[in-house]
Design an enzyme around this catalytic site. Structure first.
Site, PDB file in Angstrom:
ATOM      1  N   GLU A  62       0.821  -1.223   0.000  1.00 11.45           N
ATOM      2  CA  GLU A  62       0.000   0.000   0.000  1.00 11.45           C
ATOM      3  C   GLU A  62       0.848   1.264   0.000  1.00 11.45           C
ATOM      4  O   GLU A  62       0.339   2.369   0.158  1.00 11.45           O
ATOM      5  CB  GLU A  62      -0.928   0.007   1.230  1.00 11.45           C
ATOM      6  CG  GLU A  62      -1.946  -1.128   1.223  1.00 11.45           C
ATOM      7  CD  GLU A  62      -2.950  -1.070   2.371  1.00 11.45           C
ATOM      8  OE1 GLU A  62      -2.884  -0.125   3.200  1.00 11.45           O
ATOM      9  OE2 GLU A  62      -3.802  -1.975   2.445  1.00 11.45           O
ATOM     10  N   ARG A 114       2.073   2.136   4.623  1.00 15.62           N
ATOM     11  CA  ARG A 114       1.663   3.095   3.579  1.00 15.62           C
ATOM     12  C   ARG A 114       2.730   4.100   3.194  1.00 15.62           C
ATOM     13  O   ARG A 114       2.529   4.859   2.255  1.00 15.62           O
ATOM     14  CB  ARG A 114       0.371   3.807   3.983  1.00 15.62           C
ATOM     15  CG  ARG A 114      -0.757   2.834   4.124  1.00 15.62           C
ATOM     16  CD  ARG A 114      -2.134   3.427   4.215  1.00 15.62           C
ATOM     17  NE  ARG A 114      -2.993   2.344   4.656  1.00 15.62           N
ATOM     18  CZ  ARG A 114      -3.179   2.029   5.930  1.00 15.62           C
ATOM     19  NH1 ARG A 114      -2.665   2.766   6.888  1.00 15.62           N
ATOM     20  NH2 ARG A 114      -3.919   0.977   6.256  1.00 15.62           N
ATOM     21  N   ASN A 264     -12.925   4.998  13.913  1.00 16.91           N
ATOM     22  CA  ASN A 264     -14.232   4.517  14.381  1.00 16.91           C
ATOM     23  C   ASN A 264     -14.242   4.202  15.876  1.00 16.91           C
ATOM     24  O   ASN A 264     -13.203   4.163  16.532  1.00 16.91           O
ATOM     25  CB  ASN A 264     -14.616   3.258  13.592  1.00 16.91           C
ATOM     26  CG  ASN A 264     -13.585   2.157  13.709  1.00 16.91           C
ATOM     27  OD1 ASN A 264     -12.584   2.187  13.023  1.00 16.91           O
ATOM     28  ND2 ASN A 264     -13.809   1.202  14.591  1.00 16.91           N
ATOM     29  N   ASP A 309     -18.173   1.588  11.642  1.00 13.68           N
ATOM     30  CA  ASP A 309     -16.748   1.656  11.270  1.00 13.68           C
ATOM     31  C   ASP A 309     -16.526   2.783  10.253  1.00 13.68           C
ATOM     32  O   ASP A 309     -15.688   2.684   9.365  1.00 13.68           O
ATOM     33  CB  ASP A 309     -16.265   0.294  10.719  1.00 13.68           C
ATOM     34  CG  ASP A 309     -14.756   0.212  10.502  1.00 13.68           C
ATOM     35  OD1 ASP A 309     -14.030   1.032  11.064  1.00 13.68           O
ATOM     36  OD2 ASP A 309     -14.329  -0.683   9.748  1.00 13.68           O
ATOM     37  N   LYS A 336     -15.082   7.439   4.802  1.00 12.12           N
ATOM     38  CA  LYS A 336     -15.810   6.200   4.524  1.00 12.12           C
ATOM     39  C   LYS A 336     -17.313   6.398   4.423  1.00 12.12           C
ATOM     40  O   LYS A 336     -17.989   5.655   3.718  1.00 12.12           O
ATOM     41  CB  LYS A 336     -15.545   5.203   5.664  1.00 12.12           C
ATOM     42  CG  LYS A 336     -14.325   4.323   5.505  1.00 12.12           C
ATOM     43  CD  LYS A 336     -14.391   3.253   6.603  1.00 12.12           C
ATOM     44  CE  LYS A 336     -13.149   2.407   6.658  1.00 12.12           C
ATOM     45  NZ  LYS A 336     -13.241   1.422   7.778  1.00 12.12           N
ATOM     46  N   ILE A 551      -7.608  -5.430   3.687  1.00 14.39           N
ATOM     47  CA  ILE A 551      -8.712  -6.116   4.347  1.00 14.39           C
ATOM     48  C   ILE A 551      -9.718  -6.731   3.371  1.00 14.39           C
ATOM     49  O   ILE A 551     -10.353  -7.726   3.677  1.00 14.39           O
ATOM     50  CB  ILE A 551      -9.422  -5.167   5.353  1.00 14.39           C
ATOM     51  CG1 ILE A 551     -10.415  -5.936   6.229  1.00 14.39           C
ATOM     52  CG2 ILE A 551     -10.129  -4.034   4.629  1.00 14.39           C
ATOM     53  CD1 ILE A 551      -9.805  -7.038   7.041  1.00 14.39           C
ATOM     54  N   CYS A 617     -10.455 -16.310  12.925  1.00 12.64           N
ATOM     55  CA  CYS A 617      -9.724 -16.660  11.697  1.00 12.64           C
ATOM     56  C   CYS A 617     -10.181 -15.912  10.452  1.00 12.64           C
ATOM     57  O   CYS A 617      -9.392 -15.649   9.548  1.00 12.64           O
ATOM     58  CB  CYS A 617      -9.837 -18.162  11.418  1.00 12.64           C
ATOM     59  SG  CYS A 617      -9.694 -19.217  12.872  1.00 12.64           S
ATOM     60  N   CYS A 620      -8.526 -12.879   8.378  1.00 11.06           N
ATOM     61  CA  CYS A 620      -7.360 -13.080   7.501  1.00 11.06           C
ATOM     62  C   CYS A 620      -7.589 -14.181   6.466  1.00 11.06           C
ATOM     63  O   CYS A 620      -7.140 -14.077   5.335  1.00 11.06           O
ATOM     64  CB  CYS A 620      -6.122 -13.432   8.316  1.00 11.06           C
ATOM     65  SG  CYS A 620      -5.536 -12.091   9.356  1.00 11.06           S
ATOM     66  N   HIS A 621      -8.256 -15.267   6.886  1.00  9.48           N
ATOM     67  CA  HIS A 621      -8.385 -16.426   5.998  1.00  9.48           C
ATOM     68  C   HIS A 621      -9.701 -16.456   5.231  1.00  9.48           C
ATOM     69  O   HIS A 621      -9.957 -17.420   4.517  1.00  9.48           O
ATOM     70  CB  HIS A 621      -8.181 -17.721   6.784  1.00  9.48           C
ATOM     71  CG  HIS A 621      -6.770 -17.884   7.267  1.00  9.48           C
ATOM     72  ND1 HIS A 621      -5.751 -18.307   6.444  1.00  9.48           N
ATOM     73  CD2 HIS A 621      -6.196 -17.636   8.468  1.00  9.48           C
ATOM     74  CE1 HIS A 621      -4.618 -18.339   7.127  1.00  9.48           C
ATOM     75  NE2 HIS A 621      -4.857 -17.930   8.360  1.00  9.48           N
TER      76      HIS A 621
HETATM   77  O1  LIG Z   1      -9.915   1.109  13.316  1.00 10.96           O
HETATM   78  C1  LIG Z   1      -8.730   0.953  13.096  1.00 10.96           C
HETATM   79  O2  LIG Z   1      -7.845   1.120  13.955  1.00 10.96           O
HETATM   80  C2  LIG Z   1      -8.339   0.552  11.732  1.00 10.96           C
HETATM   81  C3  LIG Z   1      -7.024   0.346  11.357  1.00 10.96           C
HETATM   82  C4  LIG Z   1      -6.719  -0.013  10.028  1.00 10.96           C
HETATM   83  C5  LIG Z   1      -5.280  -0.197   9.720  1.00 10.96           C
HETATM   84  O3  LIG Z   1      -4.469   0.081  10.632  1.00 10.96           O
HETATM   85  O4  LIG Z   1      -4.870  -0.596   8.667  1.00 10.96           O
HETATM   86  C6  LIG Z   1      -7.805  -0.156   9.104  1.00 10.96           C
HETATM   87  C7  LIG Z   1      -9.104   0.089   9.598  1.00 10.96           C
HETATM   88  N1  LIG Z   1      -9.342   0.430  10.874  1.00 10.96           N
HETATM   89  C8  LIG Z   1     -10.269   0.003   8.771  1.00 10.96           C
HETATM   90  O5  LIG Z   1     -11.388   0.236   9.248  1.00 10.96           O
HETATM   91  C9  LIG Z   1     -10.133  -0.347   7.416  1.00 10.96           C
HETATM   92  O6  LIG Z   1     -11.126  -0.391   6.659  1.00 10.96           O
HETATM   93  C10 LIG Z   1      -8.832  -0.645   6.923  1.00 10.96           C
HETATM   94  C11 LIG Z   1      -8.427  -1.088   5.670  1.00 10.96           C
HETATM   95  C12 LIG Z   1      -7.081  -1.251   5.766  1.00 10.96           C
HETATM   96  C13 LIG Z   1      -6.166  -1.775   4.759  1.00 10.96           C
HETATM   97  O7  LIG Z   1      -4.977  -1.448   4.847  1.00 10.96           O
HETATM   98  O8  LIG Z   1      -6.617  -2.556   3.904  1.00 10.96           O
HETATM   99  N2  LIG Z   1      -6.660  -0.917   7.011  1.00 10.96           N
HETATM  100  C14 LIG Z   1      -7.715  -0.543   7.752  1.00 10.96           C
HETATM  101 CA   LIG Z   2     -11.622   0.553  11.648  1.00  9.63          CA
END
Ligand SMILES: O=C(O)c1cc(C(=O)O)c2c(n1)C(=O)C(=O)c1cc(C(=O)O)[nH]c1-2
Ligand SMILES: [Ca+2]
Length: 705
Positions: A62, A114, A264, A309, A336, A551, A617, A620-621
């Site tokens: 990213e 990032r 959020n 969120d 968002k 995500i 799980c 991530c999975h």
């Molecule tokens: O609430 C948080 O602390 C938090 C952290 C992060 C992050 O650190 O990447 C994401 C999100 N929320 C989030 O809501 C989100 O949609 C998200 C997408 C991503 C990504 O890198 O794909 N990180 C995050």
């Molecule tokens: Ca979040």
């Protein structure tokens, strides 16, 4: 001395040396517009690959690379940093902070990074385990490293802090936030002296649970203004309340303010978090601070009573815009929640707001205050009924950065539609250590394994560029993509837009009308934003990190194959008009094959196995155990074939070095074995379908179902 230092002046006057890309959004305004125009609409069709550099991780990339004096500084997954000759792609040095693998599950969304910051001969970046590191830009040698998470913030296993956002530097102070609100966290940012790494100030974004001083810059505004907007005994007092600043922090030299994009609530469920009371400041807000002290100046809350969120973490951009006949210096913001906001940069005054994507949670914004006019059904924690929300938790726009061209006057937003079914956790809020703790029913947020349910959901998944005219607060035109989760956007003086897509293509579009002028098959999904610069040969380059993750593919799993199947080959690619690189190496894009699972499973255990899987799980999975091709698809994993083999990985941590934590302190052996029984069931249910999906010329699975 105005405190900017030589680097601050260089960033303020970025257009005097447009060959560099010295800070995250190129300039302090974070418009991601470069005046370079060697590459333009008439010649972009001849763009060629100039170089590529394969990365050492095959996960989501990213990063926005920086370019200073012909050297590129790129951060990659697992918080690694590389210095590269920006004209040739030759590696000058690399730095691996050795983030422990068991940290991966402390963050919600892949071990991404990032980007970096540059200041006075040093490069700075955060690590997933919470450090901020300063390296000598020439040699890559460590100058200093600090832990950005104070010990008192770490309150047990339900709280989690990770750092994946790019630091920003204002007047010699490196400012960094963190993530963790999906688990339990109390958001804050810290400012460190760029030369010494000494902590200068800290600002918490949500109140202290006892309304006591933290001895931080935020004390007075939290105690006098924010605390009153929370219920004194809600679950936030134990879970931290959220408000993590995980992406956007911007310094604006015009207003001399630092803006934080605040995240959020934690837990998400507003009824549990704050007993359904109060606006919960500063969740879902932009907060403006003084750079020297972190002192509060103003805030604007975009999403009061957050329960979706709906972070305001998305990139904050400043622009000079004509408004009612006068030019005003404003913030434009597409968080968002789906609304495009224009806010006075000096005072935080709400000027206007309009939805830039379809939204169903609010009918609009109050024209005076900017407060959303809620659809009462969207307040699912108060109604107690499920809510199919658009935008969903991934937002109308996520971390993928938008761009603005002062030549066209348009803002280009990598927009998307990913609905989410919000459902209340039954029986009150029950947190689990080492797990997402949303106050939602994790079984129900998943999509049932029925073709109808899946088809209906997949039909609602969309991704596109919206070219937004901020003067009229209306869409000018759009470019449709195959699905959501595409990369950030770069706008240039050559009247071009560059964007990498989830389907693995890199495109150039006409910034005036969206015509597709160039594309290149990069072979893996792209979620990062491109940059452009001049190499030491004075030629213009356009570069982007390639690598599918974050995500969307992690949690949505099989449903996230909207833009096609991708196997990760993470790399940095750079283009120029003269590019003479060899083509990308041929590679196998077929990925793993389904493996015929054991026929027997204990159907009395699979319901609990599903619950444990969704709780620990799925993030991530993949939802309901279907993977998207980034991390192992557990249905075909060799380790589900024997109870001990599975326990070795899940209970004893056999794969911690690869990012798979051990879960023996959050689940007992019976619960872990329940997951294995559920996985065998899912493998049996879906095996033939996955085999059939590969019966095509490419041998690559087609989109679910
Ligand atoms: O609430 C948080 O602390 C938090 C952290 C992060 C992050 O650190 O990447 C994401 C999100 N929320 C989030 O809501 C989100 O949609 C998200 C997408 C991503 C990504 O890198 O794909 N990180 C995050
Ligand atoms: Ca979040």
């Amino acid at each position: 001395d105005d405190g900017q230092g030589a680097t601050g002046e260089a960033i303020i006057h970025a257009d005097d040396h447009p060959g560099d890309w010295m800070t995250y959004g190129r300039t302090y305004s974070e418009q991601r517009y470069s005046p370079l125009d060697q590459i333009n609409r008439s010649n972009v069709g001849n763009l060629k690959l100039a170089w590529y550099l394969d990365l050492d991780t095959n996960r989501g990339q990213e990063g926005t690379p920086l370019v200073v004096d012909g050297t590129m500084y790129a951060t990659t997954n697992w918080s690694m940093m590389k210095a590269i000759d920006a004209a040739t792609g030759k590696l000058r040095w690399s730095y691996d902070p050795r983030v422990p693998g068991n940290i991966a599950d402390k963050g919600c969304c892949d071990t991404v990074n990032r980007g970096a910051a540059y200041w006075n001969g040093k490069v700075y970046f955060g690590t997933f385990d919470g450090r901020l590191i300063a390296l000598d830009a020439k040699t890559g040698k460590l100058v200093w490293s600090v832990n950005t998470i104070p010990p008192e913030a770490e309150l047990g296993k339900q709280r989690s802090y990770t750092v994946d956002g790019a630091p920003r530097i204002a007047k010699g102070r490196v400012i960094i936030g963190n993530g963790g609100s999906e688990f339990g966290a109390r958001g804050f940012v810290s400012a460190f002296d760029a030369e010494t790494g000494k902590l200068d100030w800290r600002f918490f974004t949500v109140p202290n649970p006892k309304n006591e001083p933290d001895h931080a810059a935020s004390d007075s505004v939290l105690m006098n203004k924010a605390y009153q907007t929370w219920s004194p005994t809600g679950a936030w007092t134990r879970q931290g309340g959220g408000g993590t600043v995980w992406d956007s922090i911007v310094y604006d030299p015009v207003s001399d303010l630092v803006y934080l994009g605040v995240g959020n609530g934690s837990p998400w469920n507003y009824k549990y978090r704050s007993e359904g009371k109060g606006d919960n400041l500063f969740l879902g807000s932009i907060v403006a601070l003084k750079p020297e002290t972190g002192e509060y100046v103003w805030h604007f809350q975009e999403t009061p009573m957050d329960q979706w969120d709906f972070t305001s973490v998305q990139q904050i951009m400043t622009v000079d815009l004509p408004i009612n006949g006068e030019t005003r210096h404003v913030i434009v913001h597409a968080p968002k929640n789906g609304f495009f906001y224009i806010i006075d940069a000096k005072t935080g005054e709400f000027i206007s707001g309009k939805n830039y994507v379809y939204v169903n949670w609010a009918s609009g914004l109050d024209p005076k205050t900017g407060r959303p006019i809620y659809n009462p059904d969207a307040l699912y924690t108060l109604t107690g009924k499920d809510w199919y929300g658009i935008p969903g938790d991934l937002g109308g726009h996520n971390f993928a950065a938008m761009a603005y061209s002062p030549k066209t006057g348009l803002v280009y937003i990598p927009a998307q539609q990913v609905p989410f079914l919000y459902t209340n956790q039954v029986g009150g809020f029950t947190p689990h250590p080492d797990s997402w703790n949303l106050g939602l029913d994790m079984n129900k947020v998943g999509i049932p394994d029925s073709p109808e349910a899946k088809q209906a959901f997949v039909k609602d998944l969309k991704g596109w560029i919206v070219a937004w005219d901020p003067k009229t607060q209306a869409e000018a035109w759009r470019v449709d993509h195959k699905g959501p989760w595409n990369g950030g956007i770069l706008a240039t003086g050559g009247d071009l837009l560059f964007q990498g897509l989830a389907n693995g293509e890199f495109h150039a579009y006409d910034a005036t009308n969206g015509s597709d002028l160039f594309h290149f098959a990069a072979d893996s999904g792209i979620i990062a934003p491109p940059v452009t610069y001049l190499g030491n040969d004075k030629k213009q380059y356009v570069a982007v990190e390639v690598g599918w993750g974050g995500i969307y593919p992690f949690f949505l799993g099989g449903l996230a194959r909207t833009s096609g199947w991708t196997v990760n080959h993470s790399r940095i690619i750079a283009f120029s008009l003269e590019g003479k690189s060899a083509p990308l190496p041929k590679q196998n894009d077929q990925g793993f094959l389904p493996v015929k699972p054991p026929a027997q499973f204990d159907s009395k255990r699979t319901d609990n196995g599903y619950f444990q899987f969704q709780t620990y799980c799925a993030a991530c999975h993949g939802d309901n155990a279907e993977g998207a091709g980034v991390l192992p698809d557990l249905r075909w994993s060799g380790s589900i074939r024997h109870e001990d083999a599975f326990y070795n990985v899940v209970g004893r941590g056999a794969l911690t070095a690869y990012g798979m934590d051990r879960f023996d302190s959050s689940m007992n052996p019976t619960e872990i074995e329940d997951i294995r029984q559920f996985l065998i069931k899912r493998a049996n249910e879906t095996y033939q379908r996955e085999v059939d999906a590969r019966k095509n010329a490419a041998g690559i699975p087609e989109q679910q179902p």
